[in-house]
Design a protein around this motif. Structure first.
Motif, PDB file in Angstrom:
ATOM      1  N   SER A 123     116.083  33.568   5.623  1.00 49.02           N
ATOM      2  CA  SER A 123     116.112  34.786   6.439  1.00 49.02           C
ATOM      3  C   SER A 123     115.561  35.927   5.601  1.00 49.02           C
ATOM      4  CB  SER A 123     117.535  35.088   6.930  1.00 49.02           C
ATOM      5  OG  SER A 123     118.448  35.130   5.861  1.00 49.02           O
ATOM      6  N   PHE A 124     115.432  37.102   6.213  1.00 47.85           N
ATOM      7  CA  PHE A 124     114.817  38.233   5.533  1.00 47.85           C
ATOM      8  C   PHE A 124     115.870  39.282   5.177  1.00 47.85           C
ATOM      9  CE2 PHE A 124     111.317  36.327   7.926  1.00 47.85           C
ATOM     10  CZ  PHE A 124     110.361  36.228   6.922  1.00 47.85           C
ATOM     11  N   PRO A 125     115.667  39.998   4.068  1.00 49.34           N
ATOM     12  CA  PRO A 125     116.656  40.990   3.629  1.00 49.34           C
ATOM     13  C   PRO A 125     116.605  42.253   4.473  1.00 49.34           C
ATOM     14  CG  PRO A 125     114.742  41.040   2.192  1.00 49.34           C
ATOM     15  CD  PRO A 125     114.517  39.904   3.147  1.00 49.34           C
ATOM     16  N   ASP A 133     113.040  39.494  -1.682  1.00 48.15           N
ATOM     17  CA  ASP A 133     111.985  39.110  -0.741  1.00 48.15           C
ATOM     18  C   ASP A 133     112.513  38.232   0.384  1.00 48.15           C
ATOM     19  OD1 ASP A 133     109.786  40.400  -2.101  1.00 48.15           O
ATOM     20  OD2 ASP A 133     110.012  38.883  -3.650  1.00 48.15           O
ATOM     21  N   ILE A 134     113.338  37.258   0.054  1.00 48.88           N
ATOM     22  CA  ILE A 134     113.914  36.385   1.081  1.00 48.88           C
ATOM     23  C   ILE A 134     115.366  36.056   0.726  1.00 48.88           C
ATOM     24  CG2 ILE A 134     111.693  35.364   1.716  1.00 48.88           C
ATOM     25  CD1 ILE A 134     112.539  32.835   0.181  1.00 48.88           C
ATOM     26  N   LEU A 135     116.095  35.557   1.724  1.00 41.27           N
ATOM     27  CA  LEU A 135     117.465  35.097   1.530  1.00 41.27           C
ATOM     28  C   LEU A 135     117.524  33.620   1.900  1.00 41.27           C
ATOM     29  CD1 LEU A 135     119.308  37.994   3.421  1.00 41.27           C
ATOM     30  CD2 LEU A 135     118.862  37.856   0.974  1.00 41.27           C
ATOM     31  N   ILE A 136     118.272  32.849   1.101  1.00 43.83           N
ATOM     32  CA  ILE A 136     118.467  31.439   1.429  1.00 43.83           C
ATOM     33  C   ILE A 136     119.965  31.167   1.492  1.00 43.83           C
ATOM     34  CG2 ILE A 136     116.294  30.768   0.353  1.00 43.83           C
ATOM     35  CD1 ILE A 136     117.921  29.664  -2.010  1.00 43.83           C
ATOM     36  N   PRO A 137     120.380  30.101   2.211  1.00 48.10           N
ATOM     37  CA  PRO A 137     121.814  29.799   2.280  1.00 48.10           C
ATOM     38  C   PRO A 137     122.381  29.420   0.911  1.00 48.10           C
ATOM     39  CG  PRO A 137     120.596  28.648   4.014  1.00 48.10           C
ATOM     40  CD  PRO A 137     119.582  29.211   3.073  1.00 48.10           C
ATOM     41  N   ASP A 138     123.672  29.626   0.751  1.00 46.10           N
ATOM     42  CA  ASP A 138     124.386  29.187  -0.445  1.00 46.10           C
ATOM     43  C   ASP A 138     124.557  27.667  -0.363  1.00 46.10           C
ATOM     44  OD1 ASP A 138     126.365  28.533  -2.358  1.00 46.10           O
ATOM     45  OD2 ASP A 138     127.191  30.546  -2.274  1.00 46.10           O
ATOM     46  N   PHE A 139     124.092  26.949  -1.379  1.00 44.49           N
ATOM     47  CA  PHE A 139     124.120  25.490  -1.363  1.00 44.49           C
ATOM     48  C   PHE A 139     125.376  24.915  -2.012  1.00 44.49           C
ATOM     49  CE2 PHE A 139     119.238  25.883  -1.660  1.00 44.49           C
ATOM     50  CZ  PHE A 139     119.126  25.956  -0.283  1.00 44.49           C
ATOM     51  N   THR A 140     126.403  25.721  -2.242  1.00 47.20           N
ATOM     52  CA  THR A 140     127.605  25.232  -2.934  1.00 47.20           C
ATOM     53  C   THR A 140     128.186  24.003  -2.251  1.00 47.20           C
ATOM     54  OG1 THR A 140     128.136  27.455  -3.732  1.00 47.20           O
ATOM     55  CG2 THR A 140     129.930  25.853  -3.698  1.00 47.20           C
ATOM     56  N   TYR A 141     128.333  24.044  -0.930  1.00 45.55           N
ATOM     57  CA  TYR A 141     128.939  22.911  -0.227  1.00 45.55           C
ATOM     58  C   TYR A 141     128.046  21.679  -0.296  1.00 45.55           C
ATOM     59  CZ  TYR A 141     131.361  20.184   3.322  1.00 45.55           C
ATOM     60  OH  TYR A 141     132.045  19.184   3.968  1.00 45.55           O
ATOM     61  N   ILE A 142     126.731  21.880  -0.286  1.00 46.19           N
ATOM     62  CA  ILE A 142     125.802  20.749  -0.407  1.00 46.19           C
ATOM     63  C   ILE A 142     125.989  20.070  -1.761  1.00 46.19           C
ATOM     64  CG2 ILE A 142     123.375  20.039  -0.367  1.00 46.19           C
ATOM     65  CD1 ILE A 142     124.438  21.061   2.309  1.00 46.19           C
ATOM     66  N   GLY A 522     127.292  31.859   2.345  1.00 48.96           N
ATOM     67  CA  GLY A 522     126.778  33.185   2.029  1.00 48.96           C
ATOM     68  C   GLY A 522     125.280  33.118   1.812  1.00 48.96           C
ATOM     69  N   LYS A 523     124.742  34.141   1.145  1.00 51.89           N
ATOM     70  CA  LYS A 523     123.300  34.211   0.925  1.00 51.89           C
ATOM     71  C   LYS A 523     122.991  34.303  -0.566  1.00 51.89           C
ATOM     72  CE  LYS A 523     122.312  34.164   5.263  1.00 51.89           C
ATOM     73  NZ  LYS A 523     121.773  32.907   5.829  1.00 51.89           N
ATOM     74  N   VAL A 524     121.885  33.686  -0.929  1.00 52.30           N
ATOM     75  CA  VAL A 524     121.355  33.782  -2.286  1.00 52.30           C
ATOM     76  C   VAL A 524     120.065  34.587  -2.211  1.00 52.30           C
ATOM     77  CG1 VAL A 524     120.427  32.491  -4.234  1.00 52.30           C
ATOM     78  CG2 VAL A 524     122.395  31.600  -2.977  1.00 52.30           C
ATOM     79  N   TYR A 525     119.929  35.575  -3.096  1.00 44.51           N
ATOM     80  CA  TYR A 525     118.781  36.481  -3.085  1.00 44.51           C
ATOM     81  C   TYR A 525     117.640  35.888  -3.913  1.00 44.51           C
ATOM     82  CZ  TYR A 525     122.683  39.541  -1.861  1.00 44.51           C
ATOM     83  OH  TYR A 525     123.794  40.080  -1.279  1.00 44.51           O
ATOM     84  N   ILE A 526     116.430  35.974  -3.350  1.00 45.65           N
ATOM     85  CA  ILE A 526     115.266  35.378  -4.002  1.00 45.65           C
ATOM     86  C   ILE A 526     114.171  36.426  -4.210  1.00 45.65           C
ATOM     87  CG2 ILE A 526     113.442  33.649  -3.814  1.00 45.65           C
ATOM     88  CD1 ILE A 526     116.160  32.390  -4.206  1.00 45.65           C
ATOM     89  N   ASP A 527     113.645  36.482  -5.436  1.00 47.93           N
ATOM     90  CA  ASP A 527     112.442  37.252  -5.737  1.00 47.93           C
ATOM     91  C   ASP A 527     111.263  36.303  -5.543  1.00 47.93           C
ATOM     92  OD1 ASP A 527     110.242  38.438  -6.900  1.00 47.93           O
ATOM     93  OD2 ASP A 527     111.367  39.367  -8.523  1.00 47.93           O
ATOM     94  N   ASN A 528     110.519  36.502  -4.477  1.00 47.39           N
ATOM     95  CA  ASN A 528     109.457  35.555  -4.123  1.00 47.39           C
ATOM     96  C   ASN A 528     108.256  35.643  -5.047  1.00 47.39           C
ATOM     97  OD1 ASN A 528     109.287  33.450  -2.345  1.00 47.39           O
ATOM     98  ND2 ASN A 528     108.065  34.546  -0.837  1.00 47.39           N
TER      99      ASN A 528
END
Length: 639
Positions: A123-125, A133-142, A522-528
């Protein structure tokens, strides 16, 4: 007259015989046998007539016919009796993104021993996430259940369903199942992230053909949307069948002639569906979403009236929209120039795989545009959302290498502003108008159509699938809530509808649906630009500095008499005007003097505690006087 009386006697006799015992297998209508009545004289009937009743399938007893048809209606509308109520199997459904928001879709479906992931989207911030630049899901449960996961299921190729795949694959890899276009888009992303070797995990499937993925039997069912090759999925397990629509609308006249596969959805509905998870994005929109072909006549009118170049901007993934513009360009004798990295890549993928077909000699490069007259050019480009780095934005402010907007240009913005982007879209329109171009946008109602189902299509999906349990997904809370009400209106029991939130794990079996726990999400913040994660504390610091300002203090203190060896250096940004810097520095100096006079002697021996105490004092002063909570950065030297 005598014949009429005999006929009446036959009917009465039939009613008497019928009422002696209750009809069998008619649930809910008759719970006890009727009270026996005194038998009436039987009247002989023509044996040929009796044979006709049995052979033709019609019933002389109207009451019995009504009850039988009533049961038939109940069974066809609620085929839940076909579910296996004797099984102890259950499914767990855990959304990790896509609920309470637009985008970032990701869901885990688990049986007792195995699990599959449905989509891995980004998703987008918002404007407060500075430098993100972008947001990705938190992969903790994965990470917690990675040994259970047997595959990733992809519904379609939009960024909010596949955009986080490279970041998941940097940590762990699983087989990825889907149709050709979304898999090729994922492969392209893996190439960009220098993970080409992970293309070996991509598995292309056939629609309408169930395949075994571990304990799950999964079938891809074609649906229409604003991107090519979009699918709904049917997941069959021991507990029952789950239908997940993904993003969809029901377009009966799509551009490619491939409408939503209603027959296959109805097939599963007749077999009995345990649970439906369905797209809620347009749940407040009444009626039907218009067909993609609606845009074509609007393009015809615009191309007919265009005197100079035509520039069409839309989402780079909306290949059918782009294809309709290219068709008009060829009809009107215009060459096509595609500009924008994502637009070029997606169009090239679609043409290479065969989804759309156009002669390559109709396309030209950006540096060739000046070889043609303005009325012989169509430019297809990105930037419909006003992105500052997009090709259209750079053309509008005259910073593009090859193209600058001119007064005779016609700009077609064939996209609706994503919530939150309204200001950016308005800004680019202003730049285009200042450059003298004509902009076709809001004044043309048919310049854009949605890719999501409106209420009547959502109702059709519910009526086709006829689920026992209904979980609205995709969209903000108000969208899901409205969709849940639509589900109730379409026959789902209110107690069988649940409005989920990200992280809620729902357990469902033929007997019940319940929430069992909440997992970390939650969301993880990414610098694209650098393709790496940004820590949460970095984002919080950026937000504080941007919204509240920052104060930096450098001081040298004598431990013996608790005085300052020299005047402290105080610098502030974003808190007071430059002309008040000296006054503010004097305030902090006086505050520091009082602070040292009243401090406990032992604190001076621990610089970390000393700086924390000073930070509290300065922040309290700024809060009282300036109504701000600035970031305080003290550096104290004790001698």
């Amino acid at each position: 007259m005598e014949e009429i009386n005999k006929e009446e006697q036959v009917v009465v006799s039939n009613e008497a015989n019928q009422n002696e015992t209750a009809p069998e297998n008619i649930e809910g209508e008759i719970k006890k046998p009727f009270k026996k009545r005194k038998p009436k004289p039987k009247v002989a009937r023509d044996p040929q007539a009796v044979q006709q009743v049995k052979g033709d399938g019609w019933i002389t007893d109207l009451k019995k016919a009504y009850l039988i048809n009533e049961k038939i209606h109940r069974d066809r509308l609620n085929p839940h009796y076909k579910l296996n109520l004797n099984t102890n199997a259950k499914l767990k459904i855990t959304p990790l993104g896509g609920l309470g928001e637009i985008g970032g879709n990701m869901m885990v479906i688990e049986s007792e021993n195995q699990a599959i992931i449905v989509d891995v989207g980004m998703s987008f911030p918002d404007e407060n996430m500075h430098g993100v630049d972008i947001l990705i899901p938190d992969f903790t449960y994965i990470r917690e259940i990675k040994d259970k996961i047997v595959g990733i299921i992809i519904t379609h190729g939009h960024e909010d369903h596949i955009g986080a795949m490279p970041y998941l694959f940097k940590e762990m890899q699983f087989p990825v199942y889907g149709t050709s276009l979304p898999l090729e888009m994922i492969g392209s992303k893996l190439d960009e992230h220098k993970m080409r070797e992970h293309r070996s995990f991509l598995r292309a499937i056939e629609k309408r053909t169930p395949i075994k993925i571990g304990e799950f039997e999964v079938e891809w069912i074609h649906v229409t949307h604003s991107i090519i090759d979009c699918s709904c999925i049917a997941v069959t397990t021991e507990a029952g069948t789950m239908i997940h629509t993904g993003d969809f609308k029901i377009d009966h006249t799509p551009y490619d002639g491939l409408p939503t596969d209603l027959h296959r959805l109805a097939h599963y509905g007749e077999k009995g569906v345990l649970v439906l998870t369905s797209d809620s994005t347009n749940s407040h929109s009444a009626g039907f979403t218009r067909t993609e072909k609606t845009v074509g006549p609007t393009f015809d009118r615009l191309f007919t009236g265009a005197k100079g170049r035509v520039l069409m901007s839309t989402f780079s993934s909306n290949i059918h929209r782009v294809a309709q513009a290219i068709e008009r360009a060829i009809t009107f004798g215009r060459k096509i120039c595609v500009i924008g990295r994502s637009m070029e890549k997606n169009l090239d993928l679609a043409m290479t795989l065969g989804y759309i077909k156009f002669p390559k000699d109709q396309f030209i490069e950006a540096h060739e545009i000046n070889k043609y007259n303005d009325n012989e050019i169509l430019i297809v480009t990105t930037g419909s959302q006003g992105e500052s780095m997009s090709a259209l934005y750079r053309m509008a402010i005259h910073e593009h290498r090859h193209i600058k907007i001119k007064p005779d240009d016609l700009i077609i913005l064939s996209a609706k502003a994503i919530p939150g982007n309204e200001g950016s879209v308005s800004g680019i329109i202003n730049h285009l108008l200042k450059a003298g171009a004509k902009v076709a946008y809001q004044e043309y109602s048919d310049i854009h159509v949605s890719g999501h189902a409106s209420q009547e299509e959502q109702k059709l999906m519910l009526r086709l699938v006829k689920p026992k349990f209904f979980l609205p997904v995709h969209g903000e809370y108000n969208h899901a809530l409205k969709h849940g009400q639509t589900g109730i209106d379409c026959g789902v029991l209110e107690r069988n509808v649940y409005i989920m939130s990200d992280g809620e794990q729902i357990e469902v079996s033929p007997k019940y649906l319940k929430k069992v726990k909440t997992v970390k999400t939650g969301k993880v913040y990414i610098d694209n630009q650098l393709n790496h994660k940004i820590s949460d504390d970095v984002i919080l610091d950026r937000q504080t500095m941007a919204n509240e300002g920052v104060v930096m203090i450098v001081a040298q203190i004598n431990e013996d008499d608790r005085t300052m060896a020299q005047r402290p250096k105080v610098t502030s940004f974003g808190l007071v005007p430059d002309k008040q810097d000296k006054f503010f520095a004097k305030e902090i100096e006086d505050l520091l003097t009082v602070f040292l006079e009243n401090i406990k002697p032992g604190i001076l021996k621990n610089s970390r505690i000393l700086e924390d105490e000073l930070r509290k004092v300065v922040r309290k002063h700024c809060t009282r006087k300036y109504k701000k909570y600035p970031m305080i950065v003290p550096t104290i030297f004790v001698q």
